[in-house]
Scaffold this active site. Structure first.
Site, PDB file in Angstrom:
ATOM      1  N   GLY A 279      -6.521 -49.993 -72.341  1.00  0.00           N
ATOM      2  CA  GLY A 279      -5.510 -50.017 -71.221  1.00  0.00           C
ATOM      3  C   GLY A 279      -5.851 -50.563 -69.916  1.00  0.00           C
ATOM      4  O   GLY A 279      -7.012 -51.138 -69.891  1.00  0.00           O
ATOM      5  N   PRO A 280      -4.864 -51.137 -69.064  1.00  0.00           N
ATOM      6  CA  PRO A 280      -4.960 -51.882 -67.980  1.00  0.00           C
ATOM      7  C   PRO A 280      -6.125 -50.927 -67.026  1.00  0.00           C
ATOM      8  O   PRO A 280      -6.478 -49.786 -67.143  1.00  0.00           O
ATOM      9  CB  PRO A 280      -3.886 -51.763 -67.235  1.00  0.00           C
ATOM     10  CG  PRO A 280      -2.825 -51.267 -68.307  1.00  0.00           C
ATOM     11  CD  PRO A 280      -3.558 -50.594 -68.986  1.00  0.00           C
TER      12      PRO A 280
ATOM     13  N   HIS B  25      18.596 -64.245 -46.055  1.00  0.00           N
ATOM     14  CA  HIS B  25      17.846 -64.321 -47.217  1.00  0.00           C
ATOM     15  C   HIS B  25      17.564 -62.960 -47.797  1.00  0.00           C
ATOM     16  O   HIS B  25      18.174 -62.754 -48.981  1.00  0.00           O
ATOM     17  CB  HIS B  25      16.508 -64.922 -46.998  1.00  0.00           C
ATOM     18  CG  HIS B  25      15.757 -64.907 -48.310  1.00  0.00           C
ATOM     19  ND1 HIS B  25      15.489 -66.264 -48.922  1.00  0.00           N
ATOM     20  CD2 HIS B  25      15.084 -64.399 -49.049  1.00  0.00           C
ATOM     21  CE1 HIS B  25      15.172 -66.178 -50.351  1.00  0.00           C
ATOM     22  NE2 HIS B  25      14.394 -65.092 -50.224  1.00  0.00           N
ATOM     23  N   GLU B  26      16.990 -61.968 -47.179  1.00  0.00           N
ATOM     24  CA  GLU B  26      16.917 -60.486 -47.693  1.00  0.00           C
ATOM     25  C   GLU B  26      18.315 -59.991 -47.935  1.00  0.00           C
ATOM     26  O   GLU B  26      18.473 -59.118 -48.805  1.00  0.00           O
ATOM     27  CB  GLU B  26      15.982 -59.879 -46.838  1.00  0.00           C
ATOM     28  CG  GLU B  26      14.844 -60.335 -46.383  1.00  0.00           C
ATOM     29  CD  GLU B  26      13.797 -60.522 -47.779  1.00  0.00           C
ATOM     30  OE1 GLU B  26      13.967 -60.011 -48.638  1.00  0.00           O
ATOM     31  OE2 GLU B  26      13.072 -61.538 -47.751  1.00  0.00           O
TER      32      GLU B  26
ATOM     33  N   ASP C  52      10.500 -66.408 -55.644  1.00  0.00           N
ATOM     34  CA  ASP C  52      11.862 -66.101 -56.385  1.00  0.00           C
ATOM     35  C   ASP C  52      12.119 -66.982 -57.456  1.00  0.00           C
ATOM     36  O   ASP C  52      12.383 -66.643 -58.755  1.00  0.00           O
ATOM     37  CB  ASP C  52      13.232 -66.069 -55.117  1.00  0.00           C
ATOM     38  CG  ASP C  52      12.834 -64.802 -54.355  1.00  0.00           C
ATOM     39  OD1 ASP C  52      12.350 -63.858 -54.537  1.00  0.00           O
ATOM     40  OD2 ASP C  52      13.515 -65.214 -53.336  1.00  0.00           O
TER      41      ASP C  52
ATOM     42  N   THR D 118      -6.486 -46.635 -65.104  1.00  0.00           N
ATOM     43  CA  THR D 118      -5.603 -45.949 -65.828  1.00  0.00           C
ATOM     44  C   THR D 118      -6.204 -44.514 -66.304  1.00  0.00           C
ATOM     45  O   THR D 118      -5.765 -43.741 -66.778  1.00  0.00           O
ATOM     46  CB  THR D 118      -5.015 -46.505 -67.191  1.00  0.00           C
ATOM     47  OG1 THR D 118      -5.902 -47.166 -67.833  1.00  0.00           O
ATOM     48  CG2 THR D 118      -3.908 -47.676 -66.677  1.00  0.00           C
TER      49      THR D 118
ATOM     50  N   LYS E  76      -9.359 -44.215 -67.969  1.00  0.00           N
ATOM     51  CA  LYS E  76     -10.144 -44.326 -69.310  1.00  0.00           C
ATOM     52  C   LYS E  76     -11.551 -43.767 -69.195  1.00  0.00           C
ATOM     53  O   LYS E  76     -12.041 -42.703 -69.965  1.00  0.00           O
ATOM     54  CB  LYS E  76     -10.488 -45.533 -69.871  1.00  0.00           C
ATOM     55  CG  LYS E  76      -9.118 -46.327 -70.182  1.00  0.00           C
ATOM     56  CD  LYS E  76      -9.284 -48.131 -70.579  1.00  0.00           C
ATOM     57  CE  LYS E  76      -9.898 -48.826 -69.599  1.00  0.00           C
ATOM     58  NZ  LYS E  76      -9.119 -49.033 -68.658  1.00  0.00           N
ATOM     59  N   THR E  77     -12.251 -43.834 -68.113  1.00  0.00           N
ATOM     60  CA  THR E  77     -13.619 -43.249 -67.762  1.00  0.00           C
ATOM     61  C   THR E  77     -13.502 -41.825 -67.457  1.00  0.00           C
ATOM     62  O   THR E  77     -14.192 -41.017 -68.006  1.00  0.00           O
ATOM     63  CB  THR E  77     -14.361 -44.012 -66.801  1.00  0.00           C
ATOM     64  OG1 THR E  77     -14.288 -45.529 -66.797  1.00  0.00           O
ATOM     65  CG2 THR E  77     -15.673 -43.651 -66.489  1.00  0.00           C
TER      66      THR E  77
END
Length: 628
Positions: free
Chosen positions: A207-208, A429-430, A505, A211, A213-214
């Site tokens: 996994g990334p 723009h936003e 973008d 997340t 795991k340890t």
């Protein structure tokens, strides 16, 4: 750490050398201090009888038993002396008296009384020498121990560590269920052996980063109540060939002594990469270490009672022999949590923090898609730091929002000064992004928009999906592209000019459009995979792509990509032209308040403008009262 044995022959040699040095020093002192002509007793008596003694100086021993006499003879040179040590008898005393009668100068010192401090000072030098010698030998012993430990395993052992159990692991319910068999086997292995079942020897957590795991591996050890060895893959690798393999052997030896036990190898890809791959040949040390690991996991000798759990975020680079049944029998994917799991994780990390009543952790979970468990823990920690910095007694929703912005984009750069024209450009723009999000059915919800610069961005719009989706339709991807193009189109419509503020973008737009054509088969070219990302083992992920098309087809691919982007660009232009007043209203309020939240944006869409103070909640209450 257990020290290595010291060679006894080397110790004997060191002691012999010390004795020789001390004897040489005393010999030198003795020789330097007494450069005299030594006389025998008969020679001394003869010199006294012939009246050849000019002067004498003597010391009487502390017991009064001997005389230590030095002096000068009349027939000697100016700087010559004699020396003699003789018993303190009556005959010697008669000869000394005779020398005095003959005119010799005689001076005898009384025996010196040894004081306590004198005794102490006389012992300091020997004690100091012994101390230095002891330090030297201890250092030699330590060096020998370190040399012997160079090939020892660096795995750390935790015995009966029940601080981390399944209660501390939130949001990983399916993963915990998958690991319950491991816990049951460690608690009661006979139940499995009776049925002839073989528990998996190895379990790979994929996994990334961040997340859990340890954390999951520690929870398994905590639930089972067995010894837990932990080591990183990089701890095996050294510049000397054979050291890593020796450490693997020593690690499994210790594990067998503590069986049943868990052995956790973090970042196993550091040592388990595919053999014989890469440019310029392989790494002999790493490959030998991997070979030894393969043998220990499933070789000629059986490792009963040892369950290996490993973690990696690069399963694609691992050697196939490592992943075969009998070694890592099972893979468990630990993915980023969904909204429900994020809420559970936030509740765990919120236990020791004080929050205001307005804080809604479920809403925080909704606003943090794609966050890992480590990201969520960091988010709440940053919000707590912000509250302390402002000298507040509790964490508010504003602190959490600011912390999310800091984690995602970096701190707000309020000191950066824009020209008025640049502020208007950024605001419009936003506003273009926001209006596209409001008007397109499949577009993401707009939660926040700001023109306060963060990182390299002059401003940004926080747009999140209404529901978390694991798949995207073609329409959703097209509207996603349209949303990214909203800022660029807004600049063009309002100012008749474009800036380089949309470069990120455009990068996202091109990436999505190319994936639609070459990977997802969402174009007129049909359902054909034309490109495949090549995560090369040694050159890095996405370093290159495998192209499964000819040069003639490359032109058609470019045309399809351009076609998709042009269609989305025209759609964005149509939407913004039809809602130009809303674009300008949002831009004007951004210039006034710098930041707008979801409620304020919806209020502007409904009423065309914000109240003077920008507080839409108060205005809604007033409207409700007037209506009644």
């Amino acid at each position: 750490m257990k020290k290595g044995k010291v060679n006894p022959a080397r110790n004997m040699l060191v002691w012999l050398l010390v004795v020789v040095v001390i004897a040489s020093v005393y010999s030198y002192i003795d020789k330097g201090a007494y450069e005299h002509k030594k006389l025998t007793y008969d020679e001394f008596v003869q010199e006294v009888n012939v009246d050849n003694v000019e002067k004498m100086k003597g010391k009487i021993s502390s017991g009064g038993l001997t005389y230590e006499i030095s002096g000068k003879l009349r027939d000697q040179g100016e700087f010559d002396t004699f020396y003699i040590v003789i018993p303190a008898t009556k005959s010697v005393n008669d000869h000394i008296d005779k020398a005095v009668d003959n005119g010799a100068m005689v001076d005898f010192e009384a025996p010196a009384q040894i004081s306590f401090w004198g005794l102490i000072s006389s012992l300091i030098f020997p004690i100091l020498m012994i101390g230095i010698l002891f330090m030297f030998l201890n250092k030699q012993s330590g060096s020998a121990g370190k040399a012997m430990d160079f090939g020892k395993s660096r795995a750390k052992l935790y015995k009966n560590d029940k601080k981390i159990t399944y209660d501390k692991v939130a949001g990983l319910e399916e993963e915990k269920e998958e690991l319950k068999e491991i816990v049951d086997f460690l608690k009661s292995p006979k139940k499995f052996q009776k049925m002839g079942a073989r528990i998996p020897k190895g379990l790979l957590l994929v996994g990334p980063p961040g997340t859990g795991k340890t954390l999951l591996a520690r929870a398994v050890a905590g639930e089972a109540g067995v010894p837990f060895f932990t080591i990183s893959g990089s701890d095996f690798v050294e510049m000397f060939v054979g050291v890593g393999a020796g450490r693997v052997r020593d690690m499994f030896k210790k594990a067998k002594q503590n069986a049943p036990c868990l052995l956790f190898i973090d970042e196993i890809d550091a040592v388990g990469r595919q053999r014989g791959a890469g440019l310029g040949g392989g790494n002999d040390e790493r490959e030998q270490t991997l070979n030894q690991l393969l043998v220990e996991m499933d070789g000629f000798d059986e490792n009963s009672g040892i369950i290996i759990i490993a973690a990696t975020n690069r399963p694609d680079v691992l050697d196939p022999a490592l992943l075969r049944p009998g070694r890592f029998d099972r893979q468990v994917t630990v993915a980023n949590p969904d909204r429900r799991s994020r809420t559970a994780i936030l509740e765990v990390h919120a236990q020791n923090k004080t929050f205001a009543s307005e804080v809604d952790l479920d809403l925080v979970a909704q606003r943090t898609p794609g966050y890992s468990g480590a990201d969520l823990e960091n988010l709440l920690n940053e919000s707590a730091l912000l509250a302390v910095r402002e000298d507040k007694d509790e964490i508010s929703m504003a602190h959490i929002d600011e912390a999310a912005d800091r984690v995602r984009m970096g701190p707000a750069k309020k000191s950066r000064k824009y020209t008025e024209n640049e502020r208007k450009m950024v605001a419009n723009h936003e506003a273009g992004h926001v209006v596209i999000g409001l008007k397109l059915k499949e577009a993401s919800d707009v939660h926040k928009v700001t023109i306060i610069p963060r990182g390299h961005a002059g401003g940004y719009a926080l747009m999140l999906p209404t529901d978390e989706r694991f798949f995207n339709t073609r329409t959703e991807l097209l509207e996603m592209i349209t949303g990214f193009l909203g800022g660029r189109v807004s600049e063009e419509i309002i100012f008749g000019e474009i800036s380089n503020g949309a470069h990120n973008d455009i990068e996202n737009v091109t990436k999505i459009a190319r994936a639609m054509v070459c990977e997802y088969g969402m174009s007129d070219l049909g359902p054909i995979q034309l490109e495949k990302r090549d995560g090369n083992v040694f050159l890095g992920r996405d370093y290159s792509k495998n192209k499964n098309y000819s040069d003639n087809l490359a032109s058609e691919i470019d045309s399809e990509i351009k076609k998709i982007i042009d269609e989305c660009y025209q759609q964005a232009r149509t939407v913004l032209t039809e809602n130009l007043d809303l674009v300008k209203a949002i831009a004007d309020n951004l210039l006034k308040f710098d930041t707008l939240n979801k409620e304020q944006i919806e209020y502007i869409e409904e009423h065309g403008d914000l109240p003077e103070d920008g507080n839409v909640l108060t205005s809604k209450k007033t409207e409700t009262s007037v209506g009644h």
